[in-house]
Scaffold this motif. Structure first.
Motif, PDB file in Angstrom:
ATOM      1  N   ASN A   4      18.926 -15.066  14.933  1.00  0.00           N
ATOM      2  CA  ASN A   4      19.115 -16.210  14.043  1.00  0.00           C
ATOM      3  C   ASN A   4      19.489 -15.766  12.627  1.00  0.00           C
ATOM      4  OD1 ASN A   4      19.351 -18.901  13.890  1.00  0.00           O
ATOM      5  ND2 ASN A   4      17.188 -19.355  14.217  1.00  0.00           N
ATOM      6  N   THR A   5      20.500 -14.916  12.536  1.00  0.00           N
ATOM      7  CA  THR A   5      20.885 -14.265  11.289  1.00  0.00           C
ATOM      8  C   THR A   5      21.119 -15.242  10.149  1.00  0.00           C
ATOM      9  OG1 THR A   5      21.828 -12.425  12.496  1.00  0.00           O
ATOM     10  CG2 THR A   5      22.574 -12.717  10.248  1.00  0.00           C
ATOM     11  N   HIS A   6      21.816 -16.369  10.381  1.00  0.00           N
ATOM     12  CA  HIS A   6      22.146 -17.271   9.254  1.00  0.00           C
ATOM     13  C   HIS A   6      20.896 -17.861   8.648  1.00  0.00           C
ATOM     14  CE1 HIS A   6      26.297 -16.577   9.940  1.00  0.00           C
ATOM     15  NE2 HIS A   6      26.245 -17.050  11.180  1.00  0.00           N
ATOM     16  N   ASN A   7      19.890 -18.212   9.468  1.00  0.00           N
ATOM     17  CA  ASN A   7      18.630 -18.698   8.904  1.00  0.00           C
ATOM     18  C   ASN A   7      17.954 -17.608   8.091  1.00  0.00           C
ATOM     19  OD1 ASN A   7      18.940 -21.210   9.984  1.00  0.00           O
ATOM     20  ND2 ASN A   7      17.675 -20.816  11.777  1.00  0.00           N
ATOM     21  N   ARG A   8      18.082 -16.375   8.531  1.00  0.00           N
ATOM     22  CA  ARG A   8      17.494 -15.259   7.803  1.00  0.00           C
ATOM     23  C   ARG A   8      18.074 -15.201   6.397  1.00  0.00           C
ATOM     24  NH1 ARG A   8      19.577  -9.908   7.330  1.00  0.00           N
ATOM     25  NH2 ARG A   8      18.070  -8.655   6.244  1.00  0.00           N
ATOM     26  N   TYR A   9      19.383 -15.356   6.268  1.00  0.00           N
ATOM     27  CA  TYR A   9      20.004 -15.259   4.945  1.00  0.00           C
ATOM     28  C   TYR A   9      19.612 -16.434   4.060  1.00  0.00           C
ATOM     29  CZ  TYR A   9      22.514 -11.319   6.814  1.00  0.00           C
ATOM     30  OH  TYR A   9      22.810 -10.111   7.379  1.00  0.00           O
ATOM     31  N   GLN A  10      19.480 -17.618   4.644  1.00  0.00           N
ATOM     32  CA  GLN A  10      19.000 -18.757   3.863  1.00  0.00           C
ATOM     33  C   GLN A  10      17.579 -18.483   3.381  1.00  0.00           C
ATOM     34  OE1 GLN A  10      20.021 -21.625   2.621  1.00  0.00           O
ATOM     35  NE2 GLN A  10      22.134 -21.374   3.291  1.00  0.00           N
ATOM     36  N   GLU A  34      27.760  -6.727  12.052  1.00  0.00           N
ATOM     37  CA  GLU A  34      28.494  -7.918  12.499  1.00  0.00           C
ATOM     38  C   GLU A  34      29.624  -7.536  13.450  1.00  0.00           C
ATOM     39  OE1 GLU A  34      29.509  -9.758   8.753  1.00  0.00           O
ATOM     40  OE2 GLU A  34      27.668 -10.938   8.755  1.00  0.00           O
ATOM     41  N   ARG A  83      40.408 -17.749   6.677  1.00  0.00           N
ATOM     42  CA  ARG A  83      39.271 -17.132   7.379  1.00  0.00           C
ATOM     43  C   ARG A  83      39.646 -15.744   7.900  1.00  0.00           C
ATOM     44  NH1 ARG A  83      37.898 -22.332   8.315  1.00  0.00           N
ATOM     45  NH2 ARG A  83      39.326 -22.657  10.027  1.00  0.00           N
TER      46      ARG A  83
END
Length: 189
Positions: free
Chosen positions: A83-89, A74, A177
């Motif tokens: 598309n990393t966030h979709n990968r984690y989902q 990161e 954050r």
């Protein structure tokens, strides 16, 4: 400069490979675990768990080889799948499906006896709807069954209530954050 605490074991080698592949500059700090270097006070300041690998990125300490890989990927923007966030989902759903299928054949995570594995499972699985959406327990009814069973134990509400003895900041503002995900704002070449 990033300090990399390592030895020749497989987990440090994962991080070494990333560092070499990415070209990120680093300083090597050998930790001879067979001589007990991992228990020296100066190393325990970097990793209180006393294990290698670990990194010190200008005061940001990260340990556990997979956590380090994610942090560095990161930070540099390198070697992450698209598309990393979709990968984690996708991975979260895949893992919950595995857990749900396992629990279809077993009362607890390890057979018919309530163990620390169920406690570890409960810590995150009770948050499945928050992570995976409101229909998570509909998709994974066996996960829900075990979460409900552990949640019904007298110790569970007491464990959850511990946080109520203190006032913790609830807002995820810029300050929060920065503290929680400060490593994401720094990008290396």
């Amino acid at each position: 400069m990033l300090k990399f605490y390592f030895n020749g074991a497989p987990n440090p080698n994962k991080v070494a490979l990333f560092l070499e592949e990415s070209g990120l500059p680093y300083e090597l700090v050998p930790v001879d675990t067979r001589k007990g270097d991992q228990f020296k006070p100066e190393f325990l300041k970097v990793n209180p768990n006393g294990k290698v690998p670990a990194i010190d990125d200008d005061g940001v300490f990260v340990f556990d080889s997979n956590a380090i890989l994610l942090y560095l990927a990161e930070k540099t923007g390198k070697f992450l799948p698209p598309n990393t966030h979709n990968r984690y989902q996708y991975e979260a759903h895949r893992h919950y499906k595995i857990l749900d299928d396992h629990l279809a054949k077993s009362r607890y995570m390890v057979g018919d006896t309530y163990t620390i594995v169920d406690m570890a499972f409960w810590g995150w699985a009770r948050l499945a709807p928050f992570v995976l959406g409101d229909d998570a327990y509909t998709k994974y009814p066996n996960v829900k069954r075990l979460v409900d069973e552990v949640s019904a134990r007298p110790a569970a509400p007491r464990a959850i209530a511990l946080k109520d003895k203190f006032t913790f900041k609830a807002e995820m503002d810029d300050e929060a954050r920065n503290f929680m995900f400060g490593h994401l704002k720094t990008k290396a070449a």
